[in-house]
Enzyme design. Structure first.
Site, mmCIF file in Angstrom:
data_model
loop_
_atom_site.group_PDB
_atom_site.id
_atom_site.type_symbol
_atom_site.label_atom_id
_atom_site.label_comp_id
_atom_site.label_asym_id
_atom_site.label_seq_id
_atom_site.Cartn_x
_atom_site.Cartn_y
_atom_site.Cartn_z
ATOM 1 N N GLU A 52 0.783 -1.187 0.153
ATOM 2 C CA GLU A 52 -0.073 0.098 0.076
ATOM 3 C C GLU A 52 0.808 1.175 -0.032
ATOM 4 O OE1 GLU A 52 -3.872 1.940 2.352
ATOM 5 O OE2 GLU A 52 -2.362 0.385 3.519
ATOM 6 N N LYS A 126 -9.612 2.598 -2.940
ATOM 7 C CA LYS A 126 -9.947 2.044 -1.591
ATOM 8 C C LYS A 126 -11.383 2.543 -1.307
ATOM 9 C CE LYS A 126 -7.771 1.455 3.054
ATOM 10 N NZ LYS A 126 -6.433 1.637 3.598
ATOM 11 N N CYS A 169 -5.955 -2.798 2.104
ATOM 12 C CA CYS A 169 -5.724 -2.800 3.439
ATOM 13 C C CYS A 169 -7.013 -3.091 4.238
ATOM 14 C CB CYS A 169 -5.171 -1.536 3.976
ATOM 15 S SG CYS A 169 -4.124 -1.651 5.631
#
Length: 296
Positions: A52, A126, A169
């Site tokens: 990330e 995300k 994540c």
């Protein structure tokens, strides 16, 4: 197209202190990761995923507008173009998680997907953005300061070697998107992460194997390593891994070393598992409608 595909996962430390200028971070991290991508290729990797926001520290440990300077346009930014050239040279697919700027000042936590011929295939933004404190020093996962929630849905990228999905994540704590990626045909889902010991480590080897089993695909989970200053909010504990649709670990990295983790993905196993566990056949989506209406 072969049933067997070699997957490369890259975990790395960030050695530059967070007090340094953004450009110093980016230069050092990009140089390091180009070498690691080349190492992954030398070890046989065909699809490679980085961690990330790979080109610097996990700056969300603090809330500081300095880090807006790290953001780039996708695909027109210099980092995406650099790795397009690298992907074409090596004949590998690259999942490239970077900090995205759209327009004048709109920011996302994004991963660009680059095919083995260097073509930019698209991006995933995300979806789930945390705002969680860690410890008593004011540090945390202060991502709402830096990122808007994603607005591109859950795309699948039909690469030269496999159909790829991306989760980033904190997304991994939410099963809904993981299921959508499977329904759209993902054969492997990558989850580039930055996560520290003490908060959710006990979930690291639990949640994503469960996603792999529930959805009948491979998961490549990537986590950085080391302790990043000046914040030192915790140890990024590595242990990047590839897990198969039975929930078995194909390969796993160390806790504290820069490393290229290589594992073999076998599409035949995906078909075998889905033929036995008919989770998609036996879904009852007509009974799930109230899920989107209920509030916490």
């Amino acid at each position: 197209m072969s049933d067997k595909v070699m997957i490369g996962l890259i975990q790395a430390s960030n050695e530059v202190d967070g007090s340094e200028a953004v450009e110093i971070h980016k230069k050092a991290a990009i140089e390091k990761h180009i070498k690691l991508v080349r190492e992954a290729k030398a070890k046989g990797a065909q699809i490679i995923c980085l961690q990330e926001i790979f080109y610097g520290p996990y700056f969300c440990s603090e809330q500081n507008a300095k880090w807006y300077e790290a953001a780039e346009e996708i695909p027109n930014g210099t980092t995406t173009k650099l790795f397009q050239d690298l992907a074409k040279e090596l004949g590998v697919v690259i999942v490239l998680p970077i900090y995205e700027r759209e327009g004048i000042a709109t920011y996302y936590n994004t991963a660009a997907v680059i095919d083995a011929d260097g073509k930019y295939l698209g991006k995933y933004r995300k979806q789930h953005i945390p705002q969680v404190g860690v410890g008593d020093q004011g540090h945390g996962f202060w991502e709402k300061f830096y990122f808007k929630p994603g607005n591109l849905g859950y795309p699948i990228f039909d690469t030269a070697y496999a159909k790829v999905g991306v989760y980033i994540c904190y997304d991994r704590h939410f099963p809904e998107g993981a299921r959508l990626l499977g329904l759209k045909g993902a054969e492997i889902v990558f989850n580039p992460s930055a996560t520290v010991a003490g908060l959710s480590e006990y979930l690291w080897k639990l949640e994503q194997p469960a996603h792999a089993v529930a959805n009948g695909y491979y998961v490549g989970a990537i986590n950085r390593v080391g302790v990043e200053g000046p914040w030192k909010m915790g140890e990024f504990y590595g242990q990047s891994y590839l897990v198969d649709p039975r929930g078995s670990f194909v390969s796993i990295g160390s806790r504290d070393q820069d490393e290229v983790i290589i594992g073999e993905m076998n599409k035949k196993l995906i078909r075998e598992v889905r033929d036995v566990w008919q989770f998609y056949r036996d879904r009852r989506p007509e009974t799930y409608e109230e899920m989107t209406a209920l509030l916490p």
